[in-house]
Scaffold this motif. Structure first.
Motif, mmCIF file in Angstrom:
data_model
loop_
_atom_site.group_PDB
_atom_site.id
_atom_site.type_symbol
_atom_site.label_atom_id
_atom_site.label_comp_id
_atom_site.label_asym_id
_atom_site.label_seq_id
_atom_site.Cartn_x
_atom_site.Cartn_y
_atom_site.Cartn_z
ATOM 1 N N GLY A 153 38.549 9.892 41.652
ATOM 2 C CA GLY A 153 38.224 10.828 42.718
ATOM 3 C C GLY A 153 37.757 12.171 42.179
ATOM 4 N N LEU A 154 38.409 12.642 41.124
ATOM 5 C CA LEU A 154 37.973 13.902 40.503
ATOM 6 C C LEU A 154 36.577 13.752 39.903
ATOM 7 C CD1 LEU A 154 41.256 15.115 38.771
ATOM 8 C CD2 LEU A 154 40.070 16.232 40.671
ATOM 9 N N LEU A 155 36.323 12.622 39.248
ATOM 10 C CA LEU A 155 34.993 12.389 38.680
ATOM 11 C C LEU A 155 33.920 12.315 39.756
ATOM 12 C CD1 LEU A 155 35.505 9.755 35.827
ATOM 13 C CD2 LEU A 155 34.634 12.081 35.596
ATOM 14 N N ALA A 156 34.302 11.845 40.934
ATOM 15 C CA ALA A 156 33.333 11.714 42.024
ATOM 16 C C ALA A 156 33.038 13.038 42.702
ATOM 17 C CB ALA A 156 33.851 10.711 43.056
ATOM 18 N N THR A 157 33.935 14.016 42.583
ATOM 19 C CA THR A 157 33.776 15.263 43.337
ATOM 20 C C THR A 157 33.444 16.480 42.478
ATOM 21 O OG1 THR A 157 36.196 15.561 43.277
ATOM 22 C CG2 THR A 157 35.258 14.494 45.214
ATOM 23 N N LEU A 158 34.047 16.593 41.302
ATOM 24 C CA LEU A 158 33.797 17.777 40.464
ATOM 25 C C LEU A 158 32.317 17.954 40.104
ATOM 26 C CD1 LEU A 158 36.899 17.717 38.085
ATOM 27 C CD2 LEU A 158 36.288 19.554 39.639
ATOM 28 N N PRO A 159 31.629 16.914 39.597
ATOM 29 C CA PRO A 159 30.211 17.115 39.256
ATOM 30 C C PRO A 159 29.359 17.474 40.465
ATOM 31 C CG PRO A 159 31.069 15.130 38.204
ATOM 32 C CD PRO A 159 32.089 15.570 39.199
ATOM 33 N N MET A 160 29.650 16.850 41.635
ATOM 34 C CA MET A 160 28.868 17.181 42.822
ATOM 35 C C MET A 160 29.141 18.611 43.266
ATOM 36 S SD MET A 160 27.032 14.601 43.139
ATOM 37 C CE MET A 160 26.152 15.220 44.579
ATOM 38 N N GLY A 161 30.372 19.094 43.071
ATOM 39 C CA GLY A 161 30.656 20.494 43.357
ATOM 40 C C GLY A 161 29.854 21.420 42.463
ATOM 41 N N ALA A 162 29.693 21.026 41.174
ATOM 42 C CA ALA A 162 28.881 21.827 40.254
ATOM 43 C C ALA A 162 27.419 21.839 40.696
ATOM 44 C CB ALA A 162 29.000 21.263 38.839
ATOM 45 N N VAL A 163 26.926 20.721 41.194
ATOM 46 C CA VAL A 163 25.548 20.655 41.680
ATOM 47 C C VAL A 163 25.358 21.589 42.877
ATOM 48 C CG1 VAL A 163 23.824 19.165 42.775
ATOM 49 C CG2 VAL A 163 25.139 18.322 40.819
ATOM 50 N N ILE A 164 26.292 21.528 43.824
ATOM 51 C CA ILE A 164 26.202 22.386 45.006
ATOM 52 C C ILE A 164 26.257 23.859 44.611
ATOM 53 C CG2 ILE A 164 27.355 23.068 47.155
ATOM 54 C CD1 ILE A 164 28.356 20.153 47.354
ATOM 55 N N GLY A 165 27.207 24.195 43.729
ATOM 56 C CA GLY A 165 27.343 25.583 43.296
ATOM 57 C C GLY A 165 26.123 26.100 42.556
ATOM 58 N N SER A 166 25.397 25.198 41.889
ATOM 59 C CA SER A 166 24.196 25.603 41.158
ATOM 60 C C SER A 166 23.004 25.809 42.076
ATOM 61 C CB SER A 166 23.843 24.537 40.113
ATOM 62 O OG SER A 166 24.899 24.350 39.200
ATOM 63 N N LEU A 167 23.005 25.151 43.228
ATOM 64 C CA LEU A 167 21.841 25.182 44.111
ATOM 65 C C LEU A 167 21.925 26.269 45.180
ATOM 66 C CD1 LEU A 167 21.246 21.343 44.666
ATOM 67 C CD2 LEU A 167 19.981 22.891 43.156
ATOM 68 N N VAL A 168 23.140 26.634 45.605
ATOM 69 C CA VAL A 168 23.256 27.616 46.687
ATOM 70 C C VAL A 168 22.985 29.021 46.173
ATOM 71 C CG1 VAL A 168 24.904 26.190 47.948
ATOM 72 C CG2 VAL A 168 25.753 27.890 46.319
ATOM 73 N N ASP A 169 22.626 29.919 47.089
ATOM 74 C CA ASP A 169 22.250 31.281 46.717
ATOM 75 C C ASP A 169 23.452 32.191 46.499
ATOM 76 O OD1 ASP A 169 19.552 30.654 46.872
ATOM 77 O OD2 ASP A 169 19.455 31.122 49.010
ATOM 78 N N SER A 170 24.542 31.958 47.244
ATOM 79 C CA SER A 170 25.678 32.880 47.172
ATOM 80 C C SER A 170 26.942 32.169 47.628
ATOM 81 C CB SER A 170 25.419 34.093 48.073
ATOM 82 O OG SER A 170 25.525 33.719 49.433
ATOM 83 N N PRO A 171 28.122 32.753 47.360
ATOM 84 C CA PRO A 171 29.377 32.169 47.846
ATOM 85 C C PRO A 171 29.425 32.057 49.364
ATOM 86 C CG PRO A 171 29.799 33.884 46.214
ATOM 87 C CD PRO A 171 28.344 33.957 46.533
ATOM 88 N N ARG A 172 28.719 32.929 50.068
ATOM 89 C CA ARG A 172 28.722 32.862 51.528
ATOM 90 C C ARG A 172 28.065 31.590 52.021
ATOM 91 N NH1 ARG A 172 28.346 37.696 49.598
ATOM 92 N NH2 ARG A 172 26.180 37.394 49.039
ATOM 93 N N THR A 173 27.063 31.111 51.278
ATOM 94 C CA THR A 173 26.422 29.849 51.650
ATOM 95 C C THR A 173 27.397 28.690 51.520
ATOM 96 O OG1 THR A 173 24.330 30.737 50.822
ATOM 97 C CG2 THR A 173 24.424 28.367 51.237
ATOM 98 N N VAL A 174 28.214 28.713 50.472
ATOM 99 C CA VAL A 174 29.236 27.676 50.309
ATOM 100 C C VAL A 174 30.194 27.705 51.491
ATOM 101 C CG1 VAL A 174 31.096 26.813 48.845
ATOM 102 C CG2 VAL A 174 29.052 27.788 47.800
#
Length: 283
Positions: A153-174
């Motif tokens: 479960g961690l392997l399935a979610t941590l990398p995708m979280g890194a992808v999302i964090g790399s693509l969004v403009d700011s913490p407010r978007t998250v």
């Protein structure tokens, strides 16, 4: 020792330090306790209402489901929030300036988020076991299932979280992403069996890892008869491995390239532009 491995080793040490700081911070500890209390509220509201044909209460069904949801969202959304915040405050830019600094920084975040995810799911589970009958009574078989479900479960979610964090403009978007997340909870079989939903919503729910993490934890923590409440009256171990493994593979393939692209774009000028826009919003 190669420079990359040395940087990774420093990252592990940094992650442990951040974990220790988190667990000794009164504000952070209060957050863990508050989250545990919030998760207990639906269990109390469900009371002793029984699930038809499953031989368990609604609370017993919800407890492992909510623990799986916690693991998924802590792994994904916390990682995304941290990366977005550290892009905005210049932390990633400083890490980039050090040889292999990004490697150490990201390893540290993986250690830190994994630790917080495990604590965030362990606290409500331990408390819930004492409040809800019929949960975690399966002995060694439950432990064996947890051993592979939680890391996968961690392997399935941590990398995708890194992808999302790399693509969004700011913490407010998250933060805005939490709106569709609430809808995802509804169709992921967290508070009631997915089999009770229309078939097309069942399909939507089974695309995402939240449902499969909940299913895996229910398989580990609930008695065998509870499988009657599941889709197809089966714990579907192979499908759980397949879907979570597919999300893990997709994240591990995407995350390195997206993170490298994000690191290349980081500069003093881009950070100054972010601060300028932030000041305009405040003004």
């Amino acid at each position: 020792m190669s420079p990359v491995w040395y940087a990774a080793r420093l990252g592990v040490r940094r992650g442990r330090t951040e974990l220790r700081q988190t667990f000794t911070s009164g504000q952070d500890v209060f957050g863990y306790v508050l989250w545990t209390v919030l998760l207990m509220v639906p269990l109390f509201l469900a009371g002793d209402e029984r699930l038809k044909g499953a031989g368990i209460s609604a609370g017993a069904f919800m407890l492992p489901s909510m623990v799986g949801m916690t693991l998924a969202f802590t792994g994904m959304m916390t990682t995304a929030q941290l990366l977005a915040t550290e892009r905005e405050d210049g932390t990633l830019l400083r890490a980039k300036a050090v040889p292999h600094g990004m490697v150490g920084h990201l390893v540290g975040k993986i250690v830190m988020v994994s630790g917080t995810a495990l604590v965030s799911m362990a606290l409500p589970l331990v408390v819930g076991v004492f409040l809800v009958d019929g949960v975690a009574r399966q002995g060694g078989g439950a432990l064996l299932t947890l051993v592979w479900v939680v890391p996968l479960g961690l392997l399935a979610t941590l990398p995708m979280g890194a992808v999302i964090g790399s693509l969004v403009d700011s913490p407010r978007t998250v933060g805005l992403l939490m709106l569709p997340v609430m809808g995802l909870i509804v169709v992921s079989g967290i508070y009631f069996p997915l089999s009770k939903l229309p078939e097309w919503l069942q399909i939507v729910g089974q695309v995402f890892p939240v449902y499969w993490l909940g299913l895996g934890l229910r398989a580990a923590l609930l008695p065998a008869g509870a499988v009657a409440a599941e889709v197809g009256a089966s714990w579907r171990y192979l499908e759980t491995v397949g879907v979570l493994g597919a999300w893990a593979a997709a994240g591990l393939l995407l995350a390195p390239s997206v993170l490298r692209r994000m690191a290349r774009r980081e500069s003093g000028a881009t950070m100054a532009e972010r601060h300028r826009k932030a000041m305009q919003r405040v003004g």
